[in-house]
Design an enzyme around this catalytic site. Structure first.
Site, mmCIF file in Angstrom:
data_model
loop_
_atom_site.group_PDB
_atom_site.id
_atom_site.type_symbol
_atom_site.label_atom_id
_atom_site.label_comp_id
_atom_site.label_asym_id
_atom_site.label_seq_id
_atom_site.Cartn_x
_atom_site.Cartn_y
_atom_site.Cartn_z
ATOM 1 N N TYR A 49 0.838 -1.196 0.000
ATOM 2 C CA TYR A 49 0.000 0.000 0.000
ATOM 3 C C TYR A 49 0.877 1.253 0.000
ATOM 4 O O TYR A 49 1.447 1.639 1.017
ATOM 5 C CB TYR A 49 -0.923 0.011 1.215
ATOM 6 C CG TYR A 49 -1.855 -1.177 1.321
ATOM 7 C CD1 TYR A 49 -2.211 -1.924 0.202
ATOM 8 C CD2 TYR A 49 -2.388 -1.562 2.548
ATOM 9 C CE1 TYR A 49 -3.063 -3.010 0.304
ATOM 10 C CE2 TYR A 49 -3.250 -2.636 2.654
ATOM 11 C CZ TYR A 49 -3.576 -3.363 1.534
ATOM 12 O OH TYR A 49 -4.415 -4.448 1.642
ATOM 13 N N HIS A 133 0.415 -12.144 0.919
ATOM 14 C CA HIS A 133 -0.437 -11.194 0.208
ATOM 15 C C HIS A 133 -0.494 -11.476 -1.294
ATOM 16 O O HIS A 133 0.544 -11.519 -1.964
ATOM 17 C CB HIS A 133 0.119 -9.786 0.444
ATOM 18 C CG HIS A 133 -0.810 -8.681 0.100
ATOM 19 N ND1 HIS A 133 -0.403 -7.372 -0.016
ATOM 20 C CD2 HIS A 133 -2.148 -8.663 -0.137
ATOM 21 C CE1 HIS A 133 -1.428 -6.603 -0.301
ATOM 22 N NE2 HIS A 133 -2.500 -7.364 -0.396
#
Length: 322
Positions: A49, A133
């Site tokens: 992110y 992830h």
């Protein structure tokens, strides 16, 4: 080690890293403060992110707070490195990102180094949950080294719980069946609009006792504000899905319930779901999420959605007060 007891509502911290549009440091700080004020003391972030910006901003916002007052998850699989001379950052949807690049790394050393860098950016000694992830294209590496490296960190007591985070429920289901997974974060596949996880992931989690955190409850925005141009799965929503979301909104309005409130509550119909992480870029959005989650929703609303064929007859339905 058991999964920590998570608040039912958490803050997804991708928007804090300038997802699609800039967010100021002050706005990010205020979003985190509003999460604390509204009982949403679970924060989910990732190096991906904003190339570490989400973790950095979250770390500054958490600075000085009692570590026992909140729960924290981050992710591994993408390691960050400094840019080479002349290299430009690839924001991948995040604007104004730091001068870093992402590198897929599922080696034991890479997993440990990725977590250690996250801890430094977050300013904490430990996190509660670590997810591998978006590994759908890297399953051989996950089975060869990645999951074992993460399990070793759990065995050493460096993290409390481990799992996977992605938006492919079928792959999550296989990983849950094959590996000793504590918790998964499933984005967008168990929502009011899309319920594919009911056919694969949720039964696997119920069999194995694996906890489920849901993300993407608004399906990229379509269930938050259905209108022409609204996003679904990060692209413009097809007309058929837009029409379905608008129909849902009309049914909800008959019960004086915003569609957002119904979308946020629906995933808890399944007993394996323990928390929902919802993004917010500022305090107003966080307060709105909390207000939507607090809305009372009559059981009759869910039955009306079934009657209108907007929910299948065999899906679980939320129970008022549960």
């Amino acid at each position: 080690m058991p999964v920590p007891a998570l608040p039912r509502l958490g803050l997804g911290c991708a928007p804090l890293a300038n997802l699609y549009h800039p967010v100021s440091d002050e706005e990010a700080q205020q979003a985190v403060a509003a999460a604390f004020d509204n009982g949403a003391g679970y924060f989910d972030t990732a190096p991906h992110y904003g190339l570490g910006l989400s973790e950095e901003r979250l770390g500054r916002a958490l600075d000085g707070r009692d570590r026992s007052s909140y729960l924290l998850s981050t992710k591994v699989g993408r390691r960050l490195r400094d840019l080479a001379p002349g290299e430009r950052p690839d924001g991948q949807g995040f604007t104004d990102s730091p001068a870093r690049a992402r590198v897929w790394d599922f080696t034991a050393d890479g997993i440990r180094a990725t977590l250690e860098s996250s801890l430094e950016r977050l300013g904490v000694d430990s996190v509660d949950i670590v997810y591998l992830h978006d590994v759908e294209d890297h399953l051989p590496e996950v089975y060869d080294t990645g999951f074992a490296a993460l399990a070793e960190l759990r065995d050493q007591g460096l993290v409390k719980a481990i799992g996977f985070g992605m938006n492919h429920s079928d792959i999550l289901a296989k990983l849950v069946d094959d590996l000793d997974v504590d918790v998964v974060l499933c984005a967008g596949r168990w929502t009011l609009l899309e319920r594919t996880a009911l056919a694969d992931l949720l039964p696997a989690c119920e069999r194995r006792g694996t906890k489920v955190v849901v993300g993407g409850v608004y399906n990229s925005g379509l269930l938050a504000d259905p209108k022409p141009g609204a996003h679904y799965n990060y692209a413009e929503a097809p007309q058929e899905l837009l029409d379905r979301a608008l129909h849902m909104a009309r049914v909800c309005a008959e019960f004086d319930v915003p569609l957002r409130a119904a979308a946020l509550r629906y995933p808890f119909a399944h007993p394996s779901v323990v928390s929902a992480v919802v993004g917010a870029a500022n305090a107003d959005e966080m307060r709105d999420n909390a207000a939507m989650f607090a809305r009372e929703i009559p059981d009759a609303l869910w039955h009306a959605l079934v009657e209108q064929r907007l929910l299948d007859e065999d899906v679980p339905l939320p129970v008022k007060g549960a």
